[in-house]
Design an enzyme around this catalytic site. Structure first.
Site, mmCIF file in Angstrom:
data_model
loop_
_atom_site.group_PDB
_atom_site.id
_atom_site.type_symbol
_atom_site.label_atom_id
_atom_site.label_comp_id
_atom_site.label_asym_id
_atom_site.label_seq_id
_atom_site.Cartn_x
_atom_site.Cartn_y
_atom_site.Cartn_z
ATOM 1 N N GLY A 103 11.736 3.336 11.454
ATOM 2 C CA GLY A 103 11.007 2.535 10.446
ATOM 3 C C GLY A 103 11.138 1.068 10.141
ATOM 4 N N GLN B 13 3.724 -7.377 -5.072
ATOM 5 C CA GLN B 13 4.799 -6.772 -4.077
ATOM 6 C C GLN B 13 3.860 -6.407 -2.811
ATOM 7 O OE1 GLN B 13 7.120 -4.034 -7.279
ATOM 8 N NE2 GLN B 13 7.296 -3.266 -5.213
ATOM 9 N N CYS C 279 13.581 -2.381 -3.895
ATOM 10 C CA CYS C 279 13.526 -3.679 -3.444
ATOM 11 C C CYS C 279 13.052 -4.840 -4.523
ATOM 12 C CB CYS C 279 12.421 -3.718 -2.364
ATOM 13 S SG CYS C 279 10.816 -2.857 -2.828
ATOM 14 N N HIS D 37 8.233 -9.977 -1.381
ATOM 15 C CA HIS D 37 7.919 -9.568 -2.980
ATOM 16 C C HIS D 37 7.949 -10.929 -3.836
ATOM 17 C CE1 HIS D 37 7.334 -5.662 -1.755
ATOM 18 N NE2 HIS D 37 8.509 -4.917 -2.287
#
Length: 344
Positions: A12, A157, A130, A242
């Site tokens: 990932g 984001q 995050c 972000h």
């Protein structure tokens, strides 16, 4: 002698970033193992100048592994992290599965490093959301100086927070706009190309989303349970990075100049704040960087002791992979773990 590290979810976005950062930072490893689900078994991933073949998480023996960097999602972590931890391997989990467990420390090393000592209760350490990670890095030094009462945060984001599928959807939809192809929305609830979506994660009974609740709960757990936090989380058509508009109300007096000086000295923070065109950071510029960037520091005249700041960071790094590896570094630097092979 170095440590044996496993990266679960190695195929990932975050897993690959973990492998990159382990190598970049020269973490003391003797062996790195890439793990994922059965369908990814045999896939190749890079670790420095080496190529690792992905192994199946479900039949991997962790008894000689020191740390597992877990980035395989909440359901996988709930099932496997306790089993891995029971084999004497410390799990540093990137999902939301363990963040709110009282026996699991939720750690940002620049913010609450001492809380790591309680990891022995479950042998699991949680990585924050995050958007929370970069927020608390900026809030911590200001809280230490003037004591924060209330925080209002609006997040912007990037689609990488939704994984590779989110990035692919933004790319495909953007291309579809220019070539007049049909528009498909699978990952997001509405079109993301040339749009913003005020909806991340599932809705809760009070009208907030789970993402917004995470920011509240995690900030309180890591920084101070007395701080009042409210959040609006928004997905924007940015690939990586972000951004957050943060309004802070303090108990004690603090000026914009004082905040600027404090943040310049704070670990993990970089201040880019000039009152001129381009004198601030954007997500495009922070991609691939480790720091949490802070710009647009200014006083809020509508409340007593108020500030506004703009916070930007690479969500795949400080928001996920980098923070996990900094936690592993903290375990090593404080002598909280010893390499099993060395101990043997």
């Amino acid at each position: 002698m170095g440590f044996k590290i496993a990266v679960a979810g190695a195929t990932g976005n975050v897993g690959r970033e973990m492998l990159n950062i382990l190598e970049e930072r020269g973490f003391p490893v003797d062996e790195v193992v890439a793990l994922a689900s059965a369908r990814s078994q045999g896939t190749e991933v890079s670790f420095g100048d080496k190529t690792l073949k992905v192994k199946n998480l479900e039949n991997y023996d962790f008894s000689d592994t020191d740390i597992c960097l877990m980035s395989a999602g909440g359901a996988v972590s709930l099932k496997w992290s306790p089993k891995i931890a029971a084999q004497g391997c410390v799990v540093i989990d990137n999902s939301s599965a363990w963040r709110y467990d009282q026996d699991v420390p939720l750690i940002v090393p620049e913010v609450n490093p001492d809380a790591i000592a309680m990891f022995t209760r479950r042998n699991i350490i949680a990585n924050p959301n995050c958007s929370t990670a970069q927020l608390v890095v900026a809030l911590k030094p200001l809280h230490d100086f003037a004591k924060i009462k209330r925080v209002v945060v609006s997040t912007y984001q990037s689609v990488s927070g939704a994984g590779k599928d989110g990035m692919d959807e933004l790319f495909n939809q953007t291309r579809a706009v220019f070539v007049a192809d049909p528009m498909e929305s699978k990952k997001f609830t509405k079109r993301i190309a040339f749009n913003v979506i005020p909806h991340i994660d599932s809705f809760m009974e009070d009208g907030y989303t789970k993402e917004e609740w995470k920011v509240l709960a995690e900030t309180k757990k890591m920084l101070d349970p007395k701080i009042k936090v409210t959040c609006t989380a928004v997905r924007v058509p940015v690939f990586i990075g972000h951004s957050e508009s943060v309004n802070i109300e303090f108990e004690n007096e603090i000026s914009a100049d004082q905040a600027r000086d404090i943040l310049r000295e704070a670990p993990g923070c970089l201040v880019v704040d000039k009152h001129e065109n381009g004198g601030y950071m954007t997500p495009y510029e922070c991609a691939g960087e480790d720091a949490t960037y802070i710009s647009r520091i200014r006083e809020d005249a509508t409340v007593e002791n108020g500030l506004n700041i703009w916070v930007v960071s690479d969500n795949l790094r400080k928001g996920a992979a980098l923070n996990a590896i900094q936690i592993a570094e903290l375990l090593v630097s404080r002598g909280l773990i010893t390499a099993k092979k060395k101990a043997a």
